[in-house]
Design a protein around this motif. Sequence first.
Motif, PDB file in Angstrom:
ATOM      1  N   GLN A   1      -1.532  -0.372  -7.088  1.00  0.00           N
ATOM      2  CA  GLN A   1      -1.944   0.919  -7.633  1.00  0.00           C
ATOM      3  C   GLN A   1      -0.788   1.919  -7.618  1.00  0.00           C
ATOM      4  O   GLN A   1      -0.586   2.659  -8.577  1.00  0.00           O
ATOM      5  CB  GLN A   1      -3.119   1.479  -6.838  1.00  0.00           C
ATOM      6  N   THR A   2      -0.036   1.924  -6.536  1.00  0.00           N
ATOM      7  CA  THR A   2       1.097   2.838  -6.423  1.00  0.00           C
ATOM      8  C   THR A   2       2.132   2.541  -7.493  1.00  0.00           C
ATOM      9  O   THR A   2       2.638   3.448  -8.156  1.00  0.00           O
ATOM     10  CB  THR A   2       1.712   2.750  -5.013  1.00  0.00           C
ATOM     11  N   GLU A   3       2.450   1.268  -7.692  1.00  0.00           N
ATOM     12  CA  GLU A   3       3.419   0.889  -8.726  1.00  0.00           C
ATOM     13  C   GLU A   3       2.942   1.308 -10.117  1.00  0.00           C
ATOM     14  O   GLU A   3       3.757   1.658 -10.972  1.00  0.00           O
ATOM     15  CB  GLU A   3       3.647  -0.624  -8.710  1.00  0.00           C
ATOM     16  N   SER A   4       1.650   1.269 -10.347  1.00  0.00           N
ATOM     17  CA  SER A   4       1.093   1.580 -11.659  1.00  0.00           C
ATOM     18  C   SER A   4       0.925   3.074 -11.914  1.00  0.00           C
ATOM     19  O   SER A   4       1.045   3.517 -13.052  1.00  0.00           O
ATOM     20  CB  SER A   4      -0.275   0.909 -11.824  1.00  0.00           C
ATOM     21  N   LEU A   5       0.625   3.847 -10.885  1.00  0.00           N
ATOM     22  CA  LEU A   5       0.239   5.243 -11.070  1.00  0.00           C
ATOM     23  C   LEU A   5       1.270   6.266 -10.598  1.00  0.00           C
ATOM     24  O   LEU A   5       1.237   7.417 -11.020  1.00  0.00           O
ATOM     25  CB  LEU A   5      -1.071   5.509 -10.313  1.00  0.00           C
ATOM     26  N   CYS A   6       2.153   5.869  -9.727  1.00  0.00           N
ATOM     27  CA  CYS A   6       3.015   6.807  -9.011  1.00  0.00           C
ATOM     28  C   CYS A   6       4.423   6.862  -9.607  1.00  0.00           C
ATOM     29  O   CYS A   6       4.934   5.859 -10.079  1.00  0.00           O
ATOM     30  CB  CYS A   6       3.079   6.367  -7.549  1.00  0.00           C
ATOM     31  N   TRP A   7       5.031   8.023  -9.541  1.00  0.00           N
ATOM     32  CA  TRP A   7       6.441   8.181  -9.909  1.00  0.00           C
ATOM     33  C   TRP A   7       7.145   9.046  -8.869  1.00  0.00           C
ATOM     34  O   TRP A   7       6.509   9.546  -7.949  1.00  0.00           O
ATOM     35  CB  TRP A   7       6.614   8.705 -11.336  1.00  0.00           C
ATOM     36  N   ALA A   8       8.439   9.225  -9.034  1.00  0.00           N
ATOM     37  CA  ALA A   8       9.252   9.868  -8.000  1.00  0.00           C
ATOM     38  C   ALA A   8       8.807  11.284  -7.653  1.00  0.00           C
ATOM     39  O   ALA A   8       9.012  11.747  -6.545  1.00  0.00           O
ATOM     40  CB  ALA A   8      10.725   9.870  -8.424  1.00  0.00           C
ATOM     41  N   GLY A   9       8.168  11.991  -8.548  1.00  0.00           N
ATOM     42  CA  GLY A   9       7.732  13.352  -8.268  1.00  0.00           C
ATOM     43  C   GLY A   9       6.410  13.440  -7.530  1.00  0.00           C
ATOM     44  O   GLY A   9       5.936  14.533  -7.245  1.00  0.00           O
TER      45      GLY A   9
ATOM     46  N   ALA B   1       7.976   4.217  -1.672  1.00  0.00           N
ATOM     47  CA  ALA B   1       9.356   4.539  -1.303  1.00  0.00           C
ATOM     48  C   ALA B   1      10.336   3.980  -2.328  1.00  0.00           C
ATOM     49  O   ALA B   1      11.322   4.637  -2.686  1.00  0.00           O
ATOM     50  CB  ALA B   1       9.664   4.000   0.096  1.00  0.00           C
ATOM     51  N   ALA B   2      10.074   2.784  -2.824  1.00  0.00           N
ATOM     52  CA  ALA B   2      10.956   2.177  -3.825  1.00  0.00           C
ATOM     53  C   ALA B   2      10.979   2.987  -5.117  1.00  0.00           C
ATOM     54  O   ALA B   2      12.002   3.041  -5.802  1.00  0.00           O
ATOM     55  CB  ALA B   2      10.519   0.740  -4.103  1.00  0.00           C
ATOM     56  N   ILE B   3       9.867   3.623  -5.440  1.00  0.00           N
ATOM     57  CA  ILE B   3       9.773   4.463  -6.633  1.00  0.00           C
ATOM     58  C   ILE B   3      10.466   5.802  -6.404  1.00  0.00           C
ATOM     59  O   ILE B   3      10.889   6.464  -7.338  1.00  0.00           O
ATOM     60  CB  ILE B   3       8.283   4.668  -7.004  1.00  0.00           C
ATOM     61  N   GLY B   4      10.574   6.215  -5.151  1.00  0.00           N
ATOM     62  CA  GLY B   4      11.169   7.494  -4.817  1.00  0.00           C
ATOM     63  C   GLY B   4      10.163   8.582  -4.533  1.00  0.00           C
ATOM     64  O   GLY B   4      10.507   9.759  -4.477  1.00  0.00           O
ATOM     65  N   ALA B   5       8.899   8.209  -4.347  1.00  0.00           N
ATOM     66  CA  ALA B   5       7.868   9.191  -4.005  1.00  0.00           C
ATOM     67  C   ALA B   5       8.071   9.673  -2.569  1.00  0.00           C
ATOM     68  O   ALA B   5       8.614   8.953  -1.732  1.00  0.00           O
ATOM     69  CB  ALA B   5       6.482   8.568  -4.147  1.00  0.00           C
ATOM     70  N   LEU B   6       7.641  10.886  -2.308  1.00  0.00           N
ATOM     71  CA  LEU B   6       7.600  11.400  -0.939  1.00  0.00           C
ATOM     72  C   LEU B   6       6.497  10.649  -0.218  1.00  0.00           C
ATOM     73  O   LEU B   6       5.367  10.597  -0.696  1.00  0.00           O
ATOM     74  CB  LEU B   6       7.288  12.897  -0.952  1.00  0.00           C
ATOM     75  N   THR B   7       6.797  10.027   0.905  1.00  0.00           N
ATOM     76  CA  THR B   7       5.807   9.268   1.656  1.00  0.00           C
ATOM     77  C   THR B   7       5.552   9.945   2.995  1.00  0.00           C
ATOM     78  O   THR B   7       6.471  10.184   3.766  1.00  0.00           O
ATOM     79  CB  THR B   7       6.243   7.805   1.866  1.00  0.00           C
ATOM     80  N   VAL B   8       4.283  10.252   3.236  1.00  0.00           N
ATOM     81  CA  VAL B   8       3.851  10.951   4.441  1.00  0.00           C
ATOM     82  C   VAL B   8       2.752  10.124   5.070  1.00  0.00           C
ATOM     83  O   VAL B   8       1.930   9.542   4.367  1.00  0.00           O
ATOM     84  CB  VAL B   8       3.305  12.353   4.096  1.00  0.00           C
ATOM     85  N   GLY B   9       2.709  10.060   6.392  1.00  0.00           N
ATOM     86  CA  GLY B   9       1.614   9.333   7.011  1.00  0.00           C
ATOM     87  C   GLY B   9       1.547   9.510   8.498  1.00  0.00           C
ATOM     88  O   GLY B   9       2.514   9.904   9.132  1.00  0.00           O
ATOM     89  N   ASP B  10       0.361   9.220   8.998  1.00  0.00           N
ATOM     90  CA  ASP B  10       0.184   9.148  10.444  1.00  0.00           C
ATOM     91  C   ASP B  10       0.374   7.695  10.838  1.00  0.00           C
ATOM     92  O   ASP B  10       0.395   6.810   9.991  1.00  0.00           O
ATOM     93  CB  ASP B  10      -1.189   9.654  10.869  1.00  0.00           C
ATOM     94  N   SER B  11       0.567   7.471  12.087  1.00  0.00           N
ATOM     95  CA  SER B  11       0.754   6.096  12.549  1.00  0.00           C
ATOM     96  C   SER B  11       0.362   6.016  14.012  1.00  0.00           C
ATOM     97  O   SER B  11       0.050   7.027  14.622  1.00  0.00           O
ATOM     98  CB  SER B  11       2.207   5.664  12.349  1.00  0.00           C
TER      99      SER B  11
END
Length: 159
Positions: free
Chosen positions: A101-109, A132-142
Motif C-alpha cells: 500500500q505504501t509503495e502504491s499510495l505514498c510519495w516523498a512529501g 523510507a525508500a520512497i523518501g517519506a517522513l517515517t514516524v513511529g512508536d516502538s
Amino acid sequence: RSVCGAGTRREQQGMSGGAVGMGPTVLDGAMAWGERVQAGGTGFVFGNGGSAAQASHFSTELVGRFERERAGIRSYALVSDPSLITAIANDYSFDVAFARQTESLCWAGHVVVALSTSGNSDTVLRGVEAAAAIGALTVGDSGADGGARARSLTVALAV
C-alpha cells in the motif's frame, strides 16, 4: 543500517535524537509533519492488532475534529480496507500488506506513522522500509528498547 545510503535519515534531514522517548524528536517530527502537510502531503497510518485500532483512531482524529474546529488534515489508515489487505495477503503475503500500500499510495512529501507495541512486527517494519525508500517522513512508536523498526524511522519514540 541506513536505508538511505549515507548516514541515518535523522542526520540527512537535520533531525536530532533517536529512540529516546519524549525528547526533542517529538518536536522535530511534529514540525516536519506540519511542513509536509502544508506542502500537500498526506499522512498514512498503520499497525497490527491493537495498534491497527490506534492507527484508525489517530487518522480519524486528524481528518475529523480533535478538541476544536480546524481544517482537516489529510490522513488515511492503511488498516481500514479489509478487502485490500486480504487481497494483498492472498496474492503476496500478509508481511507486505502495508509495504504494498505504501509503495502504491505514498510519495516523498507524505508522512507515514507506524505503530507497534514491540517495534519488531515484520508487517510494520516492511511498511516503514518501503516508506523510507520512497523518501517519506517515517514516524513511529516502538518497544522500550526501540525494536528493529526504530533504526528505519526518521523519528522513533521508544515507549
